[in-house]
Design a protein around this motif. Sequence first.
Motif, PDB file in Angstrom:
ATOM      1  N   ASP B 140       0.808  -1.220   0.000  1.00  0.00           N
ATOM      2  CA  ASP B 140       0.000   0.000   0.000  1.00  0.00           C
ATOM      3  C   ASP B 140       0.843   1.272   0.000  1.00  0.00           C
ATOM      4  O   ASP B 140       0.330   2.335  -0.328  1.00  0.00           O
ATOM      5  CB  ASP B 140      -0.951   0.006   1.204  1.00  0.00           C
ATOM      6  N   HIS B 143       0.732   2.075  -3.506  1.00  0.00           N
ATOM      7  CA  HIS B 143      -0.628   2.131  -4.043  1.00  0.00           C
ATOM      8  C   HIS B 143      -1.624   2.480  -2.933  1.00  0.00           C
ATOM      9  O   HIS B 143      -2.501   1.683  -2.611  1.00  0.00           O
ATOM     10  CB  HIS B 143      -1.000   0.796  -4.700  1.00  0.00           C
ATOM     11  N   PRO B 144      -1.486   3.659  -2.350  1.00  0.00           N
ATOM     12  CA  PRO B 144      -2.353   3.984  -1.210  1.00  0.00           C
ATOM     13  C   PRO B 144      -3.786   4.341  -1.593  1.00  0.00           C
ATOM     14  O   PRO B 144      -4.678   4.234  -0.762  1.00  0.00           O
ATOM     15  CB  PRO B 144      -1.658   5.195  -0.576  1.00  0.00           C
ATOM     16  N   VAL B 145      -4.010   4.740  -2.839  1.00  0.00           N
ATOM     17  CA  VAL B 145      -5.326   5.251  -3.224  1.00  0.00           C
ATOM     18  C   VAL B 145      -6.115   4.249  -4.066  1.00  0.00           C
ATOM     19  O   VAL B 145      -7.289   3.997  -3.810  1.00  0.00           O
ATOM     20  CB  VAL B 145      -5.197   6.588  -3.990  1.00  0.00           C
ATOM     21  N   THR B 147      -5.616   0.474  -6.105  1.00  0.00           N
ATOM     22  CA  THR B 147      -4.830  -0.702  -6.486  1.00  0.00           C
ATOM     23  C   THR B 147      -4.744  -0.839  -8.002  1.00  0.00           C
ATOM     24  O   THR B 147      -3.729  -1.281  -8.539  1.00  0.00           O
ATOM     25  CB  THR B 147      -5.491  -1.973  -5.901  1.00  0.00           C
TER      26      THR B 147
END
Lengths: 270, 270
Positions: B140, B143-145, B147
């Motif tokens: 994450d 790719h926090p926002v 996927t």
Amino acid sequence: MPPSPASKRQKTTSSSSSSPEPPYELLYWPGIPGRGEHIRLCFEATRTPYTDVVNASKSNMPQLTSLISDTNIGDATNPPPLAPPVLRHGKLLVSQTPNILLYLAPQLGLAGPEDDGTAIYHVNQLALTALDGLSNEAHDTHHPVATGAYYEEQKAEAKKKAEDYVAKRLPKFLGYFERVLQSGASKGGEYLYAGVLTYADLVLWQCLDGVMFAFPKALGKMREGGEYGKVFGLHERVKGRKEIEEYLGSERRMKYSRGIYRHYPELDAE
Amino acid sequence: MPPSPASKRQKTTSSSSSSPEPPYELLYWPGIPGRGEHIRLCFEATRTPYTDVVNASKSNMPQLTSLISDTNIGDATNPPPLAPPVLRHGKLLVSQTPNILLYLAPQLGLAGPEDDGTAIYHVNQLALTALDGLSNEAHDTHHPVATGAYYEEQKAEAKKKAEDYVAKRLPKFLGYFERVLQSGASKGGEYLYAGVLTYADLVLWQCLDGVMFAFPKALGKMREGGEYGKVFGLHERVKGRKEIEEYLGSERRMKYSRGIYRHYPELDAE
């Protein structure tokens, strides 16, 4: 037949002292359903006596905080837990929600048909998938950047994350469970696996209930759309079981607030 | 004794046709270690023959894509998988990384002491915790926002997430495993549980290896600091086991690239 809320929380096997089985004790943050709710639902659905230790008395809080303290190194047989929920069963301490469920399910008759040695792996697969997509990811919509910071400090990122979640991730996971309920392995689609209630159904039910609380508009549209009819049917079916209905009407069922599932109108669908 | 790389990937029980056991077949994206690596390591550490189906031949890709297709509704005994890795063992299909490990571990001797009926729950707890904090959360950070979107579309958010991860989350999880290795339950701190190699050690090893690749500066400082000496000691110990050492030197061990663990210098510690 079911014990009163008070007795259920505060007493366990005192009324069945002939049993050598130790009591089931759940240690979790008080006042919120949270991840502990998955454990509670297994006990409630099977009318299994258990103690919800910190909800029984806030004075029991040190029992939880000492376990998850960053100085706890466990004991001779139990590694320390990182976080609640923790299940105490005699001398055994088990943590991690899906792991506690895995431990309890065979004892409570929630692990699928007994004559099928592989049922537990199918049920566990389904429970893990529901927790991934409909609990962990739902939590991350309001805390996409830092778990330890306030929502208000990450509102802009949360808005983006929630948009993606509602548009892409929710349909992915609901669509998946719709297919699971169409699978021959579900034996008719009333429940996720083998035609009987398992803990995977209880996990999915709680997850759906949580996302319906958090994103009422988005889930309302998905429900009306009819694409996930079997999934919402399962939600109604589980809710209508008399043990669950009774539990939901009791004071033991706690309200959502600022836990995993949070209703921020700005994060819901337009 | 160990089969050659080629035979390991392409053949399984052909050399032991007297055995009625079906072969172990791993279905995962080709060319990257990813979540499939946890499964490979269990086979490799125990020199268990297995087929890495899509790496054996890209022409096998449809076997994986048909399983995870959004039209797959499973079969009479197996619910569909949502995502790889998937383990095929005869007619059984099992998905979800920790679930595959749970299924394999008793068969491969990686589930802890056999005389202890609760070992599997301790080992599973430790594996789940490592996957949560050192695989899922590590993913994450880039790719926090969303996927499904590119890293380049969420670089600003990733920078914030990675800062929190390095400053707060990594120390939390490394500190946790340091305590696990101090616990009496570890029986000396050479391995996480009961003094023997379990799949939790292999999971933690792979996770540590991944975060060391992704955040070399941050992990270098943590290693030099000495606070997590037992954790880094376990990393060395697992790496030094002859089966692992041989595997890591083979072509079967794939390089990190753009999977779970990614090295973006701008996300590492200053």
